[in-house]
Design an enzyme around this catalytic site. Structure first.
Site, short mmCIF file in Angstrom:
data_model
loop_
_atom_site.label_atom_id
_atom_site.label_comp_id
_atom_site.label_asym_id
_atom_site.label_seq_id
_atom_site.Cartn_x
_atom_site.Cartn_y
_atom_site.Cartn_z
N TYR A 124 0.81 -1.22 0.00
CA TYR A 124 0.00 0.00 0.00
C TYR A 124 0.84 1.27 0.00
O TYR A 124 0.31 2.36 0.12
CB TYR A 124 -0.92 0.03 1.22
CG TYR A 124 -2.08 -0.95 1.19
CD1 TYR A 124 -2.11 -2.00 0.29
CD2 TYR A 124 -3.14 -0.80 2.07
CE1 TYR A 124 -3.16 -2.89 0.28
CE2 TYR A 124 -4.20 -1.69 2.06
CZ TYR A 124 -4.21 -2.74 1.16
OH TYR A 124 -5.26 -3.61 1.15
N LYS A 191 3.62 -14.19 5.63
CA LYS A 191 3.77 -15.27 4.65
C LYS A 191 5.28 -15.41 4.40
O LYS A 191 5.76 -15.33 3.26
CB LYS A 191 2.99 -14.90 3.38
CG LYS A 191 2.84 -16.02 2.41
CD LYS A 191 1.68 -16.94 2.69
CE LYS A 191 1.65 -18.09 1.72
NZ LYS A 191 0.66 -19.11 2.01
N ASP A 224 -2.63 -17.38 5.73
CA ASP A 224 -3.77 -18.20 5.29
C ASP A 224 -4.27 -19.10 6.42
O ASP A 224 -5.48 -19.26 6.64
CB ASP A 224 -3.46 -18.99 4.01
CG ASP A 224 -2.03 -19.47 3.93
OD1 ASP A 224 -1.21 -19.09 4.79
OD2 ASP A 224 -1.72 -20.24 3.00
N ASP A 248 -5.48 -5.11 6.58
CA ASP A 248 -6.69 -4.55 5.99
C ASP A 248 -7.75 -5.64 5.84
O ASP A 248 -8.90 -5.48 6.25
CB ASP A 248 -6.32 -3.97 4.61
CG ASP A 248 -7.43 -3.15 4.01
OD1 ASP A 248 -8.42 -2.86 4.71
OD2 ASP A 248 -7.33 -2.79 2.82
#
Ligand code: NAD
Length: 364
Positions: A124, A191, A224, A248
């Site tokens: 972002y 991740k 995940d 987010d």
């Protein structure tokens, strides 16, 4: 002495919600002096700038703001004022408590966690290379010559940059929040198994910061897996700290866990300033109808009271809100079993009900 707070009214349904919240905050007995400020689409139409300098200056002077939602018209050419405020005031931490109050419509009644999202970095940051641009071709060549991968010619690129500095302060913010609010565990999500140099750095720094807080448990989760676990056993999570993009997404997931946008509060905080606002937007289609739920901004008001250490008032206000939710009578359409329930009340009626509950408590 009165607390000096900037109140950004917002647009769309913002003014109705803000008025409801002003009344309830004042009814706590805490003395506020509001500096009312306008920002968003209406100001843009009048002045050509959705976030006039006077709004930011007002917050800089006071250190504190509460903000109704503001509209970011699609294709208007102005960037979200929410993003602009976060940048101007270096509000690097987004705090989103996700607590399921008794009586909300949720499959996850035991949820009580806090999402701590990094606000500036990651995908972002706005560093992008457009497909077909000569700079994109230069970048493609650079990657081929250095890292060795030959990317396709027709790529568009968004850069994911995560720094040690940015990670350290967001993870510290998560641990400090846990300490201040009596929470016992921080979970870092990432991740790192795939993105070794961005998420991997996030994890490495998070682990190092965790060593400095041995009174608080630390664990990490691959993003995940975290999402899977949040919708199967959210009660196992306490404070969850995440880079911007995951934060987010997980914030909205959190709002879903606790009964929806109508009850999801938030705050954007930095070293010097704090801005309290609901997760939801300006719901412009309901503008002027005294219809939408003020609970999310009311709960953001509770966060503000805790932030300024008006703990008794915060407790009183939160308990009054919780009671109104539990009774289920004086709540807006979104909290009723069916959306067209004729017993749904309006924005201002919710404020009246919360004020009445607070007064009952004082009288008792
Ligand atoms: P939104 O949150 O305004 O509305 C989505 C839907 O959620 C609404 O139609 C309504 O059904 C429901 N909803 C939202 N708030 C509610 C409330 N308080 N009570 C009951 N129901 C509620 O999202 P959107 O339609 O995607 O965005 C509208 C505008 O708000 C856009 O311009 C967007 O940029 C802006 N926005 C502002 C903020 C902010 O100021 N912090 C946050 C998100 C979106």
């Amino acid at each position: 002495m009165a607390y000096q707070v900037t109140f950004i009214r917002g647009d769309g349904t913002g003014p109705e919600i803000s008025e409801a919240v002003r009344r309830v905050l004042e009814a706590t007995g805490v003395d506020f002096e509001w500096d009312w400020q306008e920002a968003g689409a209406d100001v843009y139409e009048e002045e050509g700038n959705p976030l006039p300098d006077r709004v930011v200056d007002s917050i800089r002077e006071r250190g504190l703001a509460i903000k109704g939602p503001v509209t970011t018209p699609v294709g208007s050419g102005f960037r979200s004022i929410n993003v602009a405020l976060r940048k101007e005031l270096d509000l690097y931490a987004c705090l989103r408590p996700c607590k399921a109050y008794e009586g909300v419509r949720t499959r996850f009644p035991d949820t009580d966690l806090v999402v701590v999202r990094e606000n500036h970095e990651d995908l972002y940051a706005g560093v992008e290379f457009e497909r077909g641009d000569p700079d994109t071709e230069k970048l493609r060549q650079f990657i081929k010559d250095t890292e060795g991968t030959e990317l396709r010619e027709d790529i568009g690129v968004t850069i994911k940059a995560i720094s040690e500095y940015g990670t350290r302060r967001i993870v510290e913010a998560a641990f400090e929040y846990a300490r201040a609010y009596g929470r016992s565990k921080v979970t870092a999500a990432h991740k790192a198994n795939i993105m070794k140099y961005s998420d991997g750095l996030f994890l490495e720094v998070a682990r190092a910061v965790a060593e400095e807080y041995d009174d608080i448990e630390f664990e990490d989760r691959i993003i995940d897996n975290l999402c899977n676990q949040l919708v199967s056993r959210p009660e196992e999570y306490d404070v969850v700290v995440l880079p911007n993009l995951y934060g987010d997404i997980v914030s909205d997931l959190g709002a879903g866990l606790i009964g929806g946008l109508g009850v999801a509060p938030g705050a954007n905080v930095g070293e010097d300033y704090a801005v309290f606002e609901a997760v939801h937007g300006s719901a412009p289609k309901y503008r002027g109808q005294n219809k939408v739920n003020p609970m999310a901004l009311l709960l953001s008001g509770v966060m503000l009271l805790r932030h300024i250490e008006e703990t008794d008032a915060a407790q009183r206000m939160e308990e009054a809100i919780a009671e109104v939710i539990k009774e289920g009578a004086s709540v807006t359409y979104d909290m009723k079993p069916s959306r067209d329930d004729p017993s749904a009340v309006g924005t201002s009626d919710v404020a009246d009900a919360v004020i009445a509950k607070m007064e009952e408590r004082v009288a008792a």
